[in-house]
Design an enzyme around this catalytic site. Structure first.
Site, PDB file in Angstrom:
ATOM      1  N   TRP A 168       0.836  -1.201   0.000  1.00  0.00           N
ATOM      2  CA  TRP A 168       0.000   0.000   0.000  1.00  0.00           C
ATOM      3  C   TRP A 168       0.870   1.249   0.000  1.00  0.00           C
ATOM      4  O   TRP A 168       1.426   1.629   1.041  1.00  0.00           O
ATOM      5  CB  TRP A 168      -0.897   0.005   1.248  1.00  0.00           C
ATOM      6  CG  TRP A 168      -1.808  -1.171   1.327  1.00  0.00           C
ATOM      7  CD1 TRP A 168      -3.024  -1.287   0.723  1.00  0.00           C
ATOM      8  CD2 TRP A 168      -1.590  -2.393   2.050  1.00  0.00           C
ATOM      9  NE1 TRP A 168      -3.575  -2.522   1.009  1.00  0.00           N
ATOM     10  CE2 TRP A 168      -2.725  -3.211   1.821  1.00  0.00           C
ATOM     11  CE3 TRP A 168      -0.557  -2.884   2.851  1.00  0.00           C
ATOM     12  CZ2 TRP A 168      -2.857  -4.491   2.366  1.00  0.00           C
ATOM     13  CZ3 TRP A 168      -0.677  -4.147   3.402  1.00  0.00           C
ATOM     14  CH2 TRP A 168      -1.819  -4.933   3.155  1.00  0.00           C
ATOM     15  N   HIS A 188      -6.853   1.442   2.705  1.00  0.00           N
ATOM     16  CA  HIS A 188      -7.878   0.412   2.523  1.00  0.00           C
ATOM     17  C   HIS A 188      -8.928   0.563   3.624  1.00  0.00           C
ATOM     18  O   HIS A 188      -8.756   1.387   4.535  1.00  0.00           O
ATOM     19  CB  HIS A 188      -7.272  -1.002   2.507  1.00  0.00           C
ATOM     20  CG  HIS A 188      -6.357  -1.313   3.665  1.00  0.00           C
ATOM     21  ND1 HIS A 188      -5.769  -2.534   3.861  1.00  0.00           N
ATOM     22  CD2 HIS A 188      -5.925  -0.550   4.708  1.00  0.00           C
ATOM     23  CE1 HIS A 188      -5.026  -2.522   4.954  1.00  0.00           C
ATOM     24  NE2 HIS A 188      -5.107  -1.319   5.486  1.00  0.00           N
ATOM     25  N   ARG A 214      -4.345   6.031  -2.441  1.00  0.00           N
ATOM     26  CA  ARG A 214      -3.016   5.432  -2.612  1.00  0.00           C
ATOM     27  C   ARG A 214      -2.101   6.414  -3.323  1.00  0.00           C
ATOM     28  O   ARG A 214      -2.526   7.101  -4.249  1.00  0.00           O
ATOM     29  CB  ARG A 214      -3.113   4.151  -3.440  1.00  0.00           C
ATOM     30  CG  ARG A 214      -4.100   3.148  -2.869  1.00  0.00           C
ATOM     31  CD  ARG A 214      -3.435   1.891  -2.400  1.00  0.00           C
ATOM     32  NE  ARG A 214      -4.401   1.049  -1.679  1.00  0.00           N
ATOM     33  CZ  ARG A 214      -4.745  -0.177  -2.038  1.00  0.00           C
ATOM     34  NH1 ARG A 214      -4.212  -0.706  -3.115  1.00  0.00           N
ATOM     35  NH2 ARG A 214      -5.589  -0.877  -1.310  1.00  0.00           N
ATOM     36  N   GLN A 228     -13.745   1.060  -1.634  1.00  0.00           N
ATOM     37  CA  GLN A 228     -13.667  -0.351  -1.260  1.00  0.00           C
ATOM     38  C   GLN A 228     -14.886  -0.743  -0.446  1.00  0.00           C
ATOM     39  O   GLN A 228     -15.572   0.106   0.132  1.00  0.00           O
ATOM     40  CB  GLN A 228     -12.414  -0.626  -0.406  1.00  0.00           C
ATOM     41  CG  GLN A 228     -11.118  -0.676  -1.183  1.00  0.00           C
ATOM     42  CD  GLN A 228      -9.988  -1.282  -0.366  1.00  0.00           C
ATOM     43  OE1 GLN A 228     -10.047  -1.356   0.876  1.00  0.00           O
ATOM     44  NE2 GLN A 228      -8.941  -1.720  -1.045  1.00  0.00           N
ATOM     45  N   VAL A 271      -4.875 -11.803   8.010  1.00  0.00           N
ATOM     46  CA  VAL A 271      -5.688 -13.022   7.938  1.00  0.00           C
ATOM     47  C   VAL A 271      -4.798 -14.254   7.863  1.00  0.00           C
ATOM     48  O   VAL A 271      -3.674 -14.202   7.367  1.00  0.00           O
ATOM     49  CB  VAL A 271      -6.652 -13.001   6.720  1.00  0.00           C
ATOM     50  CG1 VAL A 271      -7.857 -12.139   7.013  1.00  0.00           C
ATOM     51  CG2 VAL A 271      -5.938 -12.547   5.460  1.00  0.00           C
ATOM     52  N   ALA A 325     -12.814 -12.218   7.010  1.00  0.00           N
ATOM     53  CA  ALA A 325     -12.816 -10.837   6.520  1.00  0.00           C
ATOM     54  C   ALA A 325     -12.578 -10.864   5.019  1.00  0.00           C
ATOM     55  O   ALA A 325     -12.023 -11.825   4.480  1.00  0.00           O
ATOM     56  CB  ALA A 325     -11.718 -10.029   7.213  1.00  0.00           C
TER      57      ALA A 325
HETATM   58  N1  DAH Z   1      -7.346  -4.540   2.446  1.00  0.00           N
HETATM   59  C1  DAH Z   1      -6.858  -5.348   1.345  1.00  0.00           C
HETATM   60  C2  DAH Z   1      -6.398  -4.421   0.224  1.00  0.00           C
HETATM   61  O1  DAH Z   1      -6.744  -3.299   0.180  1.00  0.00           O
HETATM   62  C3  DAH Z   1      -7.946  -6.255   0.850  1.00  0.00           C
HETATM   63  C4  DAH Z   1      -8.259  -7.331   1.822  1.00  0.00           C
HETATM   64  C5  DAH Z   1      -7.617  -8.546   1.764  1.00  0.00           C
HETATM   65  C6  DAH Z   1      -9.175  -7.123   2.839  1.00  0.00           C
HETATM   66  C7  DAH Z   1      -7.903  -9.563   2.656  1.00  0.00           C
HETATM   67  C8  DAH Z   1      -9.482  -8.130   3.742  1.00  0.00           C
HETATM   68  C9  DAH Z   1      -8.805  -9.346   3.647  1.00  0.00           C
HETATM   69  O2  DAH Z   1     -10.343  -7.969   4.722  1.00  0.00           O
HETATM   70  O3  DAH Z   1      -9.116 -10.340   4.533  1.00  0.00           O
HETATM   71  O4  DAH Z   1      -5.645  -4.875  -0.606  1.00  0.00           O
END
Ligand code: DAH
Length: 357
Positions: A168, A188, A214, A228, A271, A325
């Site tokens: 990010w 995010h 970003r 998102q 995760v 998630a």
């Molecule tokens: N936050 C991640 C992104 O912006 C996307 C994401 C991936 C969110 C896995 C989640 C997760 O909740 O479990 O690339």
């Protein structure tokens, strides 16, 4: 109305006066701008006791020679003034009609067409996505776009200097990166997982829509701002099967029941295990094209089981509770649904683009 006194009878031999009558009559007629003024003008020059009429009447008392020349001049002037009177009358009548026409409002005419506003394509897709999750029992929650480094990274197991930060590129607020409580534009919506778990006890089922930012060079698939949707479910007995069932159902409702879905391992620090969801490429039918990077599969989201360390960090008993998630880009989903090939179109405010949705 007081009667206008008779103009002094003109000495018929007075040629000067005839010229004077002519020039006065013309300039007064010029200034006339309504029917009443025109009538007054007519009476004063051509009426029974009008100035020109009196000259003509006085002709008989003139010597023959003079009578001829003055008479000819006076008669010419009479004809001309009468013609000019008619002309003026016509012109006044015409502009009065025009004024009436201009003023008239035809209430039977159809109104000018109103351009109806519409929802932005991002909003349309976002609403469809949220409807889908709400129907499964998720609640919609929103959070701050200006976020602490703590929630955006640290609490999600992405410490400073961790290589995962490279996932990010961040817009920091006023060089805050070096301060002890750095602030940023959230990269995010995942920080809301922590904020929600800090404030609520399981069972939790929420979806979080919102803008993310970003520090990015833009190209057809990257924008510095995007939307998102984050999802979080925490409860006793939540398993991978719940995650897969929820997301497969979502993909089928958004992209159609015939889409094939596939889960693959992926890495996200918050995760364990982490995964990505892909659908079969409906643009090339699986043959391989630019959108699916020749793989036949299109990635639509990241997901996983909430890391036990995160559950513990917000005070949940990770032996008792588990959760899943997920997170995904709304513009990306809208691009796939509508066959849009450049994400920069969304926020360039070009009506030729926006009018198509
Ligand atoms: N936050 C991640 C992104 O912006 C996307 C994401 C991936 C969110 C896995 C989640 C997760 O909740 O479990 O690339």
């Amino acid at each position: 109305m007081a009667a206008t006194p008779d103009p002094a009878p003109l000495m018929p031999s007075d040629n000067e006066s005839l010229t004077q009558i002519e020039s006065q009559a013309r300039s007064e007629l010029d200034a006339v701008d309504d029917d009443d003024a025109l009538e007054r003008w007519r009476v004063s020059y051509l009426g029974r006791r009008g100035r020109l009429t009196l000259v003509l009447r006085g002709l008989t008392s003139l010597p023959l020679e003079e009578r001829k020349s003055v008479g000819a001049q006076a008669n010419r002037l009479k004809r001309e003034l009468e013609a000019e009177l008619q002309e003026k009358k016509a012109r006044l009548g015409q502009s009065a009609t025009e004024a009436l026409i201009a003023e008239r409002i035809d209430v039977t005419l159809p109104g000018p067409p109103l351009r109806a506003g519409r929802l932005h394509p991002t909003t349309q897709t976002l609403r469809d996505m949220l409807d889908c999750f709400v129907s499964m029992g998720f609640q919609v929650v929103e959070g701050p776009e200006i976020e602490w480094d703590h929630y955006n990274f640290e609490a999600l197991r992405i410490p400073k200097d961790h290589p995962a930060r490279d996932m990010w590129d961040t817009l920091w607020i006023d060089a805050q990166e070096e301060s002890d409580r750095p602030m940023l534009l959230r990269t995010h919506t995942s920080p809301m997982q922590i904020r929600i778990m800090e404030q609520a006890q399981p069972p939790i089922r929420v979806v979080v829509p919102g803008k993310c930012y970003r520090y990015e060079a833009t190209d057809p698939t990257h924008e510095w701002m995007m939307t998102q949707v984050e999802g979080l479910a925490v409860d006793e007995g939540i398993s991978m099967a719940d995650l897969k069932g929820t997301l497969a159902d979502f993909a089928h409702r958004i992209f159609g029941p015939d889409r094939k879905v596939r889960f693959r391992c992926d890495y996200f620090p918050f995760v364990e295990p982490g995964m990505e969801l892909r659908i079969d490429c409906f643009l090339c039918g699986g043959e391989g094209c630019r959108t699916c990077s020749r793989s036949g599969w299109i990635e639509i989201l990241g997901a996983g089981m909430v890391h036990p360390e995160i559950l513990e960090s917000v005070g949940y008993d990770s032996e008792r509770y588990t959760g899943f998630a997920f997170g995904m880009g709304v513009e990306r989903i809208a691009m796939l649904r509508h066959g849009i090939d450049d994400i920069r179109l969304f926020y360039s405010n070009d009506l030729r683009f926006l009018d198509q949705f």
